[in-house]
Motif scaffolding. Structure first.
Motif, short mmCIF file in Angstrom:
data_model
loop_
_atom_site.label_atom_id
_atom_site.label_comp_id
_atom_site.label_asym_id
_atom_site.label_seq_id
_atom_site.Cartn_x
_atom_site.Cartn_y
_atom_site.Cartn_z
N ALA A 114 35.34 61.19 64.32
CA ALA A 114 36.71 61.69 64.49
C ALA A 114 36.98 62.07 65.94
O ALA A 114 38.04 61.75 66.49
N LEU A 115 36.03 62.74 66.57
CA LEU A 115 36.21 63.13 67.97
C LEU A 115 36.27 61.90 68.87
O LEU A 115 37.04 61.86 69.84
N GLY A 116 35.48 60.89 68.56
CA GLY A 116 35.54 59.65 69.32
C GLY A 116 36.89 58.97 69.19
O GLY A 116 37.43 58.43 70.16
N ALA A 117 37.45 59.00 67.99
CA ALA A 117 38.76 58.40 67.76
C ALA A 117 39.84 59.14 68.56
O ALA A 117 40.73 58.51 69.15
N VAL A 118 39.77 60.47 68.56
CA VAL A 118 40.74 61.25 69.32
C VAL A 118 40.62 60.94 70.81
O VAL A 118 41.62 60.77 71.51
N ALA A 119 39.38 60.84 71.30
CA ALA A 119 39.16 60.53 72.72
C ALA A 119 39.71 59.16 73.06
O ALA A 119 40.38 58.98 74.10
N ALA A 120 39.45 58.17 72.21
CA ALA A 120 39.91 56.81 72.48
C ALA A 120 41.43 56.73 72.48
O ALA A 120 42.04 56.13 73.38
N LEU A 121 42.06 57.34 71.47
CA LEU A 121 43.51 57.31 71.40
C LEU A 121 44.14 58.09 72.55
O LEU A 121 45.10 57.64 73.18
N GLY A 122 43.59 59.28 72.82
CA GLY A 122 44.13 60.09 73.90
C GLY A 122 44.03 59.40 75.24
O GLY A 122 45.00 59.37 76.01
N ALA A 123 42.88 58.82 75.54
CA ALA A 123 42.70 58.12 76.81
C ALA A 123 43.61 56.91 76.91
O ALA A 123 44.20 56.64 77.97
N ALA A 124 43.77 56.17 75.81
CA ALA A 124 44.63 54.99 75.82
C ALA A 124 46.07 55.37 76.13
O ALA A 124 46.74 54.69 76.94
N LEU A 125 46.57 56.42 75.50
CA LEU A 125 47.95 56.84 75.75
C LEU A 125 48.14 57.33 77.18
O LEU A 125 49.17 57.05 77.81
N VAL A 126 47.17 58.04 77.70
CA VAL A 126 47.26 58.51 79.09
C VAL A 126 47.29 57.32 80.06
O VAL A 126 48.07 57.29 81.01
N LEU A 127 46.47 56.33 79.80
CA LEU A 127 46.36 55.18 80.71
C LEU A 127 47.62 54.33 80.75
O LEU A 127 47.89 53.67 81.75
N VAL A 128 48.39 54.32 79.67
CA VAL A 128 49.61 53.52 79.65
C VAL A 128 50.86 54.35 79.95
O VAL A 128 51.95 53.80 80.09
N ALA A 129 50.71 55.66 80.07
CA ALA A 129 51.86 56.54 80.24
C ALA A 129 52.47 56.40 81.63
O ALA A 129 51.77 56.16 82.62
N ARG A 130 53.77 56.58 81.67
CA ARG A 130 54.50 56.69 82.94
C ARG A 130 55.08 58.09 83.12
O ARG A 130 55.45 58.48 84.21
N VAL A 131 55.20 58.81 82.02
CA VAL A 131 55.84 60.13 82.01
C VAL A 131 55.01 61.10 81.17
O VAL A 131 54.53 60.73 80.10
N ALA A 132 54.84 62.32 81.66
CA ALA A 132 54.27 63.44 80.88
C ALA A 132 52.87 63.21 80.36
O ALA A 132 52.50 63.74 79.33
N ALA A 133 52.08 62.43 81.09
CA ALA A 133 50.67 62.29 80.70
C ALA A 133 49.93 63.62 80.89
O ALA A 133 48.97 63.90 80.16
N GLY A 134 50.36 64.42 81.85
CA GLY A 134 49.70 65.69 82.11
C GLY A 134 49.75 66.64 80.92
O GLY A 134 48.70 67.10 80.46
N PRO A 135 50.94 66.97 80.39
CA PRO A 135 51.00 67.85 79.23
C PRO A 135 50.26 67.29 78.03
O PRO A 135 49.61 68.03 77.29
N PHE A 136 50.35 65.99 77.82
CA PHE A 136 49.64 65.37 76.70
C PHE A 136 48.14 65.54 76.84
O PHE A 136 47.46 66.00 75.92
N ALA A 137 47.60 65.18 77.99
CA ALA A 137 46.15 65.28 78.22
C ALA A 137 45.69 66.73 78.15
O ALA A 137 44.61 67.03 77.62
N LEU A 138 46.50 67.65 78.68
CA LEU A 138 46.16 69.07 78.64
C LEU A 138 46.01 69.56 77.21
O LEU A 138 45.05 70.27 76.87
N ALA A 139 46.95 69.18 76.33
CA ALA A 139 46.91 69.64 74.94
C ALA A 139 45.70 69.06 74.21
O ALA A 139 45.03 69.77 73.45
N VAL A 140 45.43 67.77 74.42
CA VAL A 140 44.28 67.16 73.75
C VAL A 140 42.98 67.81 74.23
O VAL A 140 42.12 68.19 73.42
#
Length: 261
Positions: free
Chosen positions: A188-214
């Motif tokens: 489960a933690l690996g899945a969260v890491a993979a999804l979180g990193a993927a969204l950060v890598l494609v983000a153009r806006v607000a990757a900071g708040p997202f990564a901070l919360a995860v």
């Protein structure tokens, strides 16, 4: 009032009502059920349940949501493209939070599938707002407020949905401890890491708040003091998400929009 203005007013009002509802939902749910969310959560505690302090993130989320809800409801703001694009998805996410807060104390340990499905729906609504924000060229409060609240909310519920599914499993009879529980926790933690990193890598806006919360939630899983393998996996997952953000910040994109909104 034209149809467009009427639709904007309806949407703005729905956002404001939903933002208020999620603030009062938790105390109301606890009062109606005679027990708190924390009490039910403790009864179905999984290995990836974060330390209690992590849930204080709802304070900033609720405050930002309310600030944006008031701002987008101002007459001069209702017809902005960013508010039109994100209003209904975020209203759905806020309303979903309110319903979850009422539902979980009632049935979280007896019918755990219901709040788990609802939380996944909240993730979908927040993700819709997040995706729509990525194409918004605006600057200032018109983008900063919805971007910040969407990033924090999506980041937290991404982790929370994994925790909710794990807790539902415990409530339904899955082992809360032992080798099998540890394997599923690491997956489960690996899945969260993979999804979180993927969204950060494609983000153009607000990757900071997202990564901070995860990362906030993942570190709290490690701090909770579970088995060593789970602690290592949680720290590793947080590092993966933070590294993804570092990679994005090092790129040519506008850092202010990427980090804040």
């Amino acid at each position: 009032m034209t149809n467009g203005r009427r639709a904007d007013a309806l949407r703005a009002g729905a956002v404001l009502l939903a933002a208020i509802a999620q603030i009062v939902g938790s105390p109301l749910g606890s009062a109606l059920a005679g027990r708190s969310v924390g009490e039910v959560s403790d009864a179905t505690r999984a290995l990836i349940t974060p330390a209690g302090y992590a849930f204080s993130i709802w304070g900033p989320v609720f405050a930002l949501a309310l600030a944006w809800a008031v701002y987008q409801a101002l007459p001069g703001q209702r017809d902005r493209a960013v508010h039109r694009a994100t209003g209904w998805p975020l209203a759905a996410a806020f309303a979903g939070n309110a319903v979850w807060e009422l539902l979980f104390p009632q049935v979280g340990d007896r019918v755990p599938v219901l709040p788990a499905v609802l939380l996944l729906a909240i993730v979908a609504a927040a993700a819709t707002a997040w995706a729509r924000l990525q194409a918004m060229p605006l600057t200032g409060l018109a983008r900063l407020l919805p971007a910040a609240v969407t990033g924090l909310l999506l980041g937290w519920v991404t982790l929370a949905s994994a925790v909710q599914v794990a807790s539902a499993g415990v409530a339904l009879g899955a082992p809360a401890q032992g080798a099998a529980a540890q394997v599923w926790a690491v997956v489960a933690l690996g899945a969260v890491a993979a999804l979180g990193a993927a969204l950060v890598l494609v983000a153009r806006v607000a990757a900071g708040p997202f990564a901070l919360a995860v990362a906030w939630g993942l570190v709290a899983v490690a701090v909770d003091g579970g088995p060593g393998v789970v602690t290592v996996a949680a720290v590793g997952a947080a590092v993966v998400v933070a590294a993804a953000l570092a990679v994005r910040v090092a790129g040519p994109r506008e850092r202010g929009a990427l980090l804040l909104g």
